[in-house]
Motif scaffolding. Structure first.
Motif, PDB file in Angstrom:
ATOM      1  N   THR A   4      -7.272   2.034  -5.006  1.00 56.61           N
ATOM      2  CA  THR A   4      -7.552   2.122  -3.582  1.00 56.61           C
ATOM      3  C   THR A   4      -6.219   2.157  -2.843  1.00 56.61           C
ATOM      4  N   LEU A   5      -6.221   2.737  -1.663  1.00 60.53           N
ATOM      5  CA  LEU A   5      -5.000   2.836  -0.865  1.00 60.53           C
ATOM      6  C   LEU A   5      -5.296   2.376   0.552  1.00 60.53           C
ATOM      7  N   GLU A   6      -4.500   1.432   1.023  1.00 63.08           N
ATOM      8  CA  GLU A   6      -4.662   0.887   2.364  1.00 63.08           C
ATOM      9  C   GLU A   6      -3.298   0.836   3.048  1.00 63.08           C
ATOM     10  N   THR A   7      -3.217   1.322   4.286  1.00 63.30           N
ATOM     11  CA  THR A   7      -1.994   1.191   5.066  1.00 63.30           C
ATOM     12  C   THR A   7      -2.081  -0.077   5.906  1.00 63.30           C
ATOM     13  N   LYS A   8      -1.103  -0.955   5.742  1.00 63.51           N
ATOM     14  CA  LYS A   8      -1.130  -2.260   6.382  1.00 63.51           C
ATOM     15  C   LYS A   8       0.150  -2.480   7.186  1.00 63.51           C
ATOM     16  N   GLN A   9       0.166  -3.540   7.965  1.00 65.11           N
ATOM     17  CA  GLN A   9       1.378  -3.886   8.677  1.00 65.11           C
ATOM     18  C   GLN A   9       1.522  -5.399   8.758  1.00 65.11           C
ATOM     19  N   VAL A  10       2.756  -5.826   8.904  1.00 57.55           N
ATOM     20  CA  VAL A  10       3.071  -7.245   8.980  1.00 57.55           C
ATOM     21  C   VAL A  10       4.285  -7.387   9.879  1.00 57.55           C
ATOM     22  N   ALA A  27      13.551  -8.939  18.631  1.00 55.84           N
ATOM     23  CA  ALA A  27      13.763  -9.142  17.190  1.00 55.84           C
ATOM     24  C   ALA A  27      12.660 -10.004  16.580  1.00 55.84           C
ATOM     25  N   GLU A  28      12.018 -10.821  17.411  1.00 59.53           N
ATOM     26  CA  GLU A  28      10.954 -11.702  16.930  1.00 59.53           C
ATOM     27  C   GLU A  28       9.606 -10.994  16.860  1.00 59.53           C
ATOM     28  N   ASP A  29       9.553  -9.745  17.316  1.00 63.29           N
ATOM     29  CA  ASP A  29       8.256  -9.067  17.408  1.00 63.29           C
ATOM     30  C   ASP A  29       8.321  -7.633  16.894  1.00 63.29           C
ATOM     31  N   LEU A  30       9.000  -7.443  15.771  1.00 68.10           N
ATOM     32  CA  LEU A  30       9.058  -6.132  15.136  1.00 68.10           C
ATOM     33  C   LEU A  30       7.997  -6.028  14.047  1.00 68.10           C
ATOM     34  N   THR A  31       7.650  -4.806  13.684  1.00 69.35           N
ATOM     35  CA  THR A  31       6.562  -4.549  12.736  1.00 69.35           C
ATOM     36  C   THR A  31       7.050  -3.723  11.552  1.00 69.35           C
ATOM     37  N   ILE A  32       6.583  -4.075  10.372  1.00 66.02           N
ATOM     38  CA  ILE A  32       6.817  -3.280   9.163  1.00 66.02           C
ATOM     39  C   ILE A  32       5.469  -2.727   8.684  1.00 66.02           C
ATOM     40  N   VAL A  33       5.418  -1.426   8.448  1.00 69.80           N
ATOM     41  CA  VAL A  33       4.206  -0.771   7.946  1.00 69.80           C
ATOM     42  C   VAL A  33       4.403  -0.441   6.467  1.00 69.80           C
ATOM     43  N   TYR A  34       3.357  -0.639   5.684  1.00 68.19           N
ATOM     44  CA  TYR A  34       3.474  -0.363   4.248  1.00 68.19           C
ATOM     45  C   TYR A  34       2.147   0.109   3.675  1.00 68.19           C
ATOM     46  N   ASN A  35       2.246   0.861   2.597  1.00 68.31           N
ATOM     47  CA  ASN A  35       1.069   1.253   1.824  1.00 68.31           C
ATOM     48  C   ASN A  35       0.838   0.231   0.722  1.00 68.31           C
ATOM     49  N   LYS A  36      -0.424  -0.129   0.557  1.00 66.92           N
ATOM     50  CA  LYS A  36      -0.798  -1.022  -0.547  1.00 66.92           C
ATOM     51  C   LYS A  36      -1.787  -0.295  -1.455  1.00 66.92           C
ATOM     52  N   TYR A  37      -1.389  -0.117  -2.705  1.00 62.52           N
ATOM     53  CA  TYR A  37      -2.224   0.489  -3.729  1.00 62.52           C
ATOM     54  C   TYR A  37      -2.768  -0.636  -4.614  1.00 62.52           C
ATOM     55  N   LYS A  38      -4.034  -0.522  -4.984  1.00 60.43           N
ATOM     56  CA  LYS A  38      -4.650  -1.566  -5.811  1.00 60.43           C
ATOM     57  C   LYS A  38      -5.488  -0.922  -6.907  1.00 60.43           C
ATOM     58  N   SER A  39      -5.261  -1.329  -8.155  1.00 58.38           N
ATOM     59  CA  SER A  39      -5.979  -0.757  -9.286  1.00 58.38           C
ATOM     60  C   SER A  39      -7.482  -0.983  -9.167  1.00 58.38           C
ATOM     61  N   ASN A  40      -8.245   0.019  -9.588  1.00 60.99           N
ATOM     62  CA  ASN A  40      -9.703  -0.097  -9.612  1.00 60.99           C
ATOM     63  C   ASN A  40     -10.223  -0.587 -10.955  1.00 60.99           C
ATOM     64  N   ARG A  41      -9.309  -0.808 -11.889  1.00 58.93           N
ATOM     65  CA  ARG A  41      -9.743  -1.186 -13.234  1.00 58.93           C
ATOM     66  C   ARG A  41      -9.146  -2.529 -13.639  1.00 58.93           C
ATOM     67  N   PRO A  42      -9.925  -3.357 -14.328  1.00 59.74           N
ATOM     68  CA  PRO A  42      -9.389  -4.645 -14.783  1.00 59.74           C
ATOM     69  C   PRO A  42      -8.471  -4.464 -15.983  1.00 59.74           C
ATOM     70  N   ARG A  43      -7.572  -5.386 -16.182  1.00 60.64           N
ATOM     71  CA  ARG A  43      -6.693  -5.333 -17.344  1.00 60.64           C
ATOM     72  C   ARG A  43      -7.373  -5.970 -18.540  1.00 60.64           C
ATOM     73  N   GLY A  97       9.613   6.143   9.129  1.00 61.04           N
ATOM     74  CA  GLY A  97       8.176   6.313   8.973  1.00 61.04           C
ATOM     75  C   GLY A  97       7.374   5.647  10.082  1.00 61.04           C
ATOM     76  N   ASP A  98       6.251   5.063   9.697  1.00 58.75           N
ATOM     77  CA  ASP A  98       5.378   4.421  10.677  1.00 58.75           C
ATOM     78  C   ASP A  98       5.981   3.154  11.259  1.00 58.75           C
ATOM     79  N   SER A  99       6.906   2.526  10.543  1.00 60.40           N
ATOM     80  CA  SER A  99       7.610   1.367  11.111  1.00 60.40           C
ATOM     81  C   SER A  99       8.435   1.796  12.319  1.00 60.40           C
ATOM     82  N   SER A 100       8.980   3.011  12.286  1.00 61.70           N
ATOM     83  CA  SER A 100       9.744   3.527  13.416  1.00 61.70           C
ATOM     84  C   SER A 100       8.853   3.691  14.641  1.00 61.70           C
TER      85      SER A 100
END
Length: 399
Positions: A4-10, A27-43, A97-100
């Motif tokens: 799965t792919l989700e775009t998140k921010q923190v 400086a106390e209120d900046l945002t970082i955007v990132y993609n989070k990939y998560k496996s669909n299958r168990p190990r 990117g989206d952080s900009s």
């Protein structure tokens, strides 16, 4: 789908270098955007689970890694790999990117690369706290991978908080400078600024720039299309007309390049103190970094922490995007090695060897500590390595 792919921010790390924002409070209120990939299958129960973190170079974005991530998931789920790929993070650095876009109108003239390392670590800790993903423990290991500026960020993140990471794969990291290399860079950089473009009349003009004229024209086709799709956006100019722009503006690129002068000395000092395995990867024909930097970096890293040193044949500085399949093989080999090495050392960890018996652990560790038997105090690293001249020299002075 393999994942799965989700775009998140923190929130970005709140304490930043002077000049990072136009107004200090921002400086106390900046945002970082990132993609989070998560496996669909168990190990499988026999597999060690890996998480990966990807950090891009100056001018690029999180999607430059998309092709590599897809193939690594394919390898993981093919049944041929001894390791299992669980969670992957690919971030947009400040001003990129989206952080900009998220921080538009706030950023100043400085972007310290070590602040980028703090941003990465905050993303990881945010994921651990909110989702339980990205743990670096006995069953799941986190490897950070970075290119160019991202290579610096990956190395410095591991220096700051080694407990978050199992290993670093640094691809053409920019983490070496001298007065001579800085002078050479300044001479060529003026020309580079003249070639930078960040606004276009049509989407096709923008695509043509990246596909035909920019140094990105040598990117592997899938990597290039992923990068372009995440970089170009439609907006309006001051006259109200439609224009197409890059998320990383010309100002952002110049800010990031020039801030390397302030950042690199910190990284050079940090290298000998990194306490996680490092895989150092360079392009065999690359010339963005000074030639002498390769040997210096590999000698600066503590010998028992230099897990791999690879020169990719015919590789240039942008080898991760121009020869991604070769880089994927190197990452796969690094994960196989870390899988083997970590499993082989598990029994030497007191908590594992003594099966978590707190009293026995306490007696063993405290007795070793009181007897100054530091080699047997878990986590007490007594090995020394310093490539710097630490002798005290008298300075000439006139009285």
């Amino acid at each position: 789908m393999l994942f799965t792919l989700e775009t998140k921010q923190v929130k970005a790390h709140p304490t930043r270098a002077t000049g990072s924002t136009l107004v200090a409070k921002d400086a106390e209120d900046l945002t970082i955007v990132y993609n989070k990939y998560k496996s669909n299958r168990p190990r499988s129960k026999s597999q060690l689970c890996f998480n990966l973190v990807f950090c891009h170079g100056t001018g690029f974005n999180k999607s430059v890694w998309n092709y590599l991530i897809k193939v690594l998931y394919q390898i993981s789920q093919s049944g041929d790999a001894p390791w299992h790929l669980d969670t992957v993070i690919a971030m947009d650095a400040i001003g990129h990117g989206d952080s900009s876009l998220a921080n538009e109108g706030k950023l100043g003239g400085v972007y310290m690369w070590d602040d980028g390392a703090k941003d990465v670590n905050d993303i990881i800790k945010h994921e651990i706290a909110t989702t339980g993903d990205m743990e670096n423990n006995f069953e799941t290991r986190t490897v950070i991978i970075g290119h160019s500026m991202g290579g610096f960020i990956a190395l410095y993140a591991a220096f700051l908080e080694p407990a978050l990471f199992d290993a670093v794969v640094a691809i053409e990291p920019v983490i070496y400078r001298t007065n001579e290399t800085e002078a050479r860079f300044n001479k060529s950089f003026k020309k580079l600024i003249g070639l930078m473009m960040d606004a276009f009349d049509t989407e096709q003009d923008a695509r043509d720039y990246f596909e035909k004229y920019s140094f990105t024209k040598r990117f592997q086709p899938d990597v290039l299309q992923d990068y372009i799709a995440d970089e170009i956006y439609k907006t309006k100019n001051e006259e109200g007309n439609n224009v197409y722009k890059t998320k990383c503006s010309k100002v952002s690129q110049v800010r990031t390049y020039l801030s390397s002068f302030l950042s690199i000395p910190k990284g050079m000092l940090a290298l000998p103190s990194i306490r996680v395995p490092v895989f150092h990867v360079v392009g065999g024909d690359a010339n963005w970094n000074a030639r002498e930097s390769v040997e210096w970096i590999r000698s600066a890293i503590r010998p028992d922490m230099l897990a791999g040193a690879t020169n990719i044949e015919k590789g240039q500085h942008l080898v991760n995007s121009e020869q991604p399949d070769e880089v994927i093989k190197i990452i796969n080999d690094a994960l196989v090695k870390r899988d083997q090495d970590f499993k082989s050392t598990l029994s030497t960890i007191p908590e594992i060897g003594l099966k978590g018996d707190r009293k026995t652990l306490r007696d063993q560790q405290y007795n070793s500590l009181l007897n100054l038997d530091l080699d047997n105090v878990y986590g007490f690293d007594t090995k020394k390595h310093s490539p710097f001249d630490t002798s005290v020299k008298k300075a000439n002075s006139k009285l």
